[in-house]
Design a protein around this motif. Sequence first.
Motif, PDB file in Angstrom:
ATOM      1  N   TRP A   1      52.388  36.278  41.422  1.00  0.00           N
ATOM      2  CA  TRP A   1      53.270  36.010  40.294  1.00  0.00           C
ATOM      3  C   TRP A   1      52.673  35.019  39.311  1.00  0.00           C
ATOM      4  N   SER A   2      52.808  35.335  38.028  1.00  0.00           N
ATOM      5  CA  SER A   2      52.461  34.385  36.967  1.00  0.00           C
ATOM      6  C   SER A   2      53.577  33.364  36.811  1.00  0.00           C
ATOM      7  N   VAL A   3      54.802  33.732  37.180  1.00  0.00           N
ATOM      8  CA  VAL A   3      55.936  32.820  37.032  1.00  0.00           C
ATOM      9  C   VAL A   3      55.758  31.623  37.958  1.00  0.00           C
ATOM     10  N   THR A   4      56.428  30.562  37.642  1.00  0.00           N
ATOM     11  CA  THR A   4      56.329  29.342  38.428  1.00  0.00           C
ATOM     12  C   THR A   4      56.729  29.593  39.880  1.00  0.00           C
ATOM     13  N   PRO A   5      55.976  29.056  40.823  1.00  0.00           N
ATOM     14  CA  PRO A   5      56.362  29.207  42.228  1.00  0.00           C
ATOM     15  C   PRO A   5      57.753  28.633  42.518  1.00  0.00           C
ATOM     16  N   ALA A   6      58.205  27.686  41.714  1.00  0.00           N
ATOM     17  CA  ALA A   6      59.530  27.097  41.921  1.00  0.00           C
ATOM     18  C   ALA A   6      60.646  28.126  41.754  1.00  0.00           C
ATOM     19  N   ALA A   7      60.389  29.204  41.020  1.00  0.00           N
ATOM     20  CA  ALA A   7      61.403  30.230  40.796  1.00  0.00           C
ATOM     21  C   ALA A   7      61.447  31.270  41.911  1.00  0.00           C
ATOM     22  N   LEU A   8      60.452  31.269  42.776  1.00  0.00           N
ATOM     23  CA  LEU A   8      60.391  32.287  43.823  1.00  0.00           C
ATOM     24  C   LEU A   8      61.303  31.922  44.986  1.00  0.00           C
ATOM     25  N   ASP A   9      62.037  32.912  45.484  1.00  0.00           N
ATOM     26  CA  ASP A   9      62.818  32.671  46.685  1.00  0.00           C
ATOM     27  C   ASP A   9      61.852  32.594  47.869  1.00  0.00           C
ATOM     28  N   ALA A  10      62.365  32.287  49.045  1.00  0.00           N
ATOM     29  CA  ALA A  10      61.508  32.081  50.220  1.00  0.00           C
ATOM     30  C   ALA A  10      60.633  33.298  50.509  1.00  0.00           C
ATOM     31  N   LYS A  11      61.224  34.498  50.458  1.00  0.00           N
ATOM     32  CA  LYS A  11      60.447  35.706  50.752  1.00  0.00           C
ATOM     33  C   LYS A  11      59.333  35.909  49.733  1.00  0.00           C
TER      34      LYS A  11
ATOM     35  N   MET B   1      37.760  23.896  46.798  1.00  0.00           N
ATOM     36  CA  MET B   1      38.609  22.845  46.238  1.00  0.00           C
ATOM     37  C   MET B   1      39.227  23.377  44.954  1.00  0.00           C
ATOM     38  N   PRO B   2      40.523  23.217  44.802  1.00  0.00           N
ATOM     39  CA  PRO B   2      41.151  23.637  43.540  1.00  0.00           C
ATOM     40  C   PRO B   2      40.679  22.767  42.385  1.00  0.00           C
ATOM     41  N   ASP B   3      40.742  23.309  41.206  1.00  0.00           N
ATOM     42  CA  ASP B   3      40.345  22.583  40.000  1.00  0.00           C
ATOM     43  C   ASP B   3      41.513  22.600  39.020  1.00  0.00           C
ATOM     44  N   PRO B   4      42.306  21.535  39.009  1.00  0.00           N
ATOM     45  CA  PRO B   4      43.485  21.515  38.130  1.00  0.00           C
ATOM     46  C   PRO B   4      43.153  21.494  36.641  1.00  0.00           C
ATOM     47  N   SER B   5      41.876  21.354  36.297  1.00  0.00           N
ATOM     48  CA  SER B   5      41.507  21.351  34.875  1.00  0.00           C
ATOM     49  C   SER B   5      41.328  22.759  34.316  1.00  0.00           C
ATOM     50  N   ILE B   6      41.272  23.758  35.190  1.00  0.00           N
ATOM     51  CA  ILE B   6      41.078  25.128  34.681  1.00  0.00           C
ATOM     52  C   ILE B   6      42.413  25.790  34.389  1.00  0.00           C
ATOM     53  N   SER B   7      42.370  26.770  33.507  1.00  0.00           N
ATOM     54  CA  SER B   7      43.563  27.564  33.229  1.00  0.00           C
ATOM     55  C   SER B   7      43.141  28.984  32.871  1.00  0.00           C
ATOM     56  N   ILE B   8      44.057  29.885  33.080  1.00  0.00           N
ATOM     57  CA  ILE B   8      43.887  31.290  32.740  1.00  0.00           C
ATOM     58  C   ILE B   8      45.007  31.637  31.782  1.00  0.00           C
ATOM     59  N   ASP B   9      44.680  32.341  30.717  1.00  0.00           N
ATOM     60  CA  ASP B   9      45.714  32.758  29.769  1.00  0.00           C
ATOM     61  C   ASP B   9      46.600  33.836  30.383  1.00  0.00           C
ATOM     62  N   VAL B  10      47.888  33.708  30.142  1.00  0.00           N
ATOM     63  CA  VAL B  10      48.857  34.754  30.474  1.00  0.00           C
ATOM     64  C   VAL B  10      49.706  34.946  29.224  1.00  0.00           C
ATOM     65  N   SER B  11      49.918  36.178  28.856  1.00  0.00           N
ATOM     66  CA  SER B  11      50.686  36.432  27.630  1.00  0.00           C
ATOM     67  C   SER B  11      52.174  36.188  27.864  1.00  0.00           C
ATOM     68  N   ASP B  12      52.847  35.853  26.788  1.00  0.00           N
ATOM     69  CA  ASP B  12      54.292  35.660  26.867  1.00  0.00           C
ATOM     70  C   ASP B  12      54.993  36.951  27.286  1.00  0.00           C
ATOM     71  N   ALA B  13      54.464  38.098  26.864  1.00  0.00           N
ATOM     72  CA  ALA B  13      55.057  39.380  27.256  1.00  0.00           C
ATOM     73  C   ALA B  13      54.844  39.652  28.744  1.00  0.00           C
ATOM     74  N   GLN B  14      53.687  39.289  29.283  1.00  0.00           N
ATOM     75  CA  GLN B  14      53.424  39.456  30.715  1.00  0.00           C
ATOM     76  C   GLN B  14      54.371  38.582  31.520  1.00  0.00           C
TER      77      GLN B  14
ATOM     78  N   GLY C   1      51.127  37.494  23.198  1.00  0.00           N
ATOM     79  CA  GLY C   1      50.428  38.752  23.434  1.00  0.00           C
ATOM     80  C   GLY C   1      51.268  39.760  24.186  1.00  0.00           C
ATOM     81  N   ALA C   2      50.641  40.884  24.452  1.00  0.00           N
ATOM     82  CA  ALA C   2      51.288  42.009  25.115  1.00  0.00           C
ATOM     83  C   ALA C   2      51.172  41.879  26.634  1.00  0.00           C
ATOM     84  N   ILE C   3      51.858  42.754  27.327  1.00  0.00           N
ATOM     85  CA  ILE C   3      51.725  42.838  28.778  1.00  0.00           C
ATOM     86  C   ILE C   3      50.262  43.147  29.095  1.00  0.00           C
ATOM     87  N   ALA C   4      49.746  42.519  30.124  1.00  0.00           N
ATOM     88  CA  ALA C   4      48.331  42.658  30.491  1.00  0.00           C
ATOM     89  C   ALA C   4      47.976  44.119  30.746  1.00  0.00           C
TER      90      ALA C   4
END
Length: 160
Positions: free
Chosen positions: A4-14, A82-95, A134-137
């Motif tokens: 999911w691109s959506v925030t993990p906070a929005a995901l239910d347990a499953k 090791m995760p790198d919190p300085s990186i980001s990936i673009d996700v479109s608003d439509a996606q 942008g559009a859906i990926a």
Amino acid sequence: MRMWSVTPAALDAKALVACWRESLLAQAVLLGKTKGYVHHPQLTRFRETPDPVVSIATFLSYVADEADRRGYHFNRERIVQMPDPSISIDVSDAQLAYEWRLLLIKESQRDTKAYRSMTAMPVGCNPLFRVVQGAIAPWEHVLDLDALDELSVLGSFPRH
């Protein structure tokens, strides 16, 4: 596989547990440790980064952070870089909007309490992603959400 691109906070347990498990599978694919799922379209956005393994590790770390907040115990030792919190990936608003609506439809069938709380939430994304216009990926297999929503209302939406 749904990372999911959506925030993990929005995901239910499953959904959170499934996202963790499926993202670990994606990590194995990106490391060349499995023959399955190698052409899965959701891996495209990770493969397009300078370091796909660090990108998926960062994604996994944000999912694990949410698990920690809920008192779950996801084994962070399974994250191979090791995760790198300085990186980001673009996700479109439509996606992001598409995924949010898909998640809402699934929640309306699976957990009505979570669904009601989600409808009051603003749409947010996993901190790895940066929202751009942008559009859906192109890698997304777009479903007819209107039809799924109607099936959900009728109680016949397949449960996952």
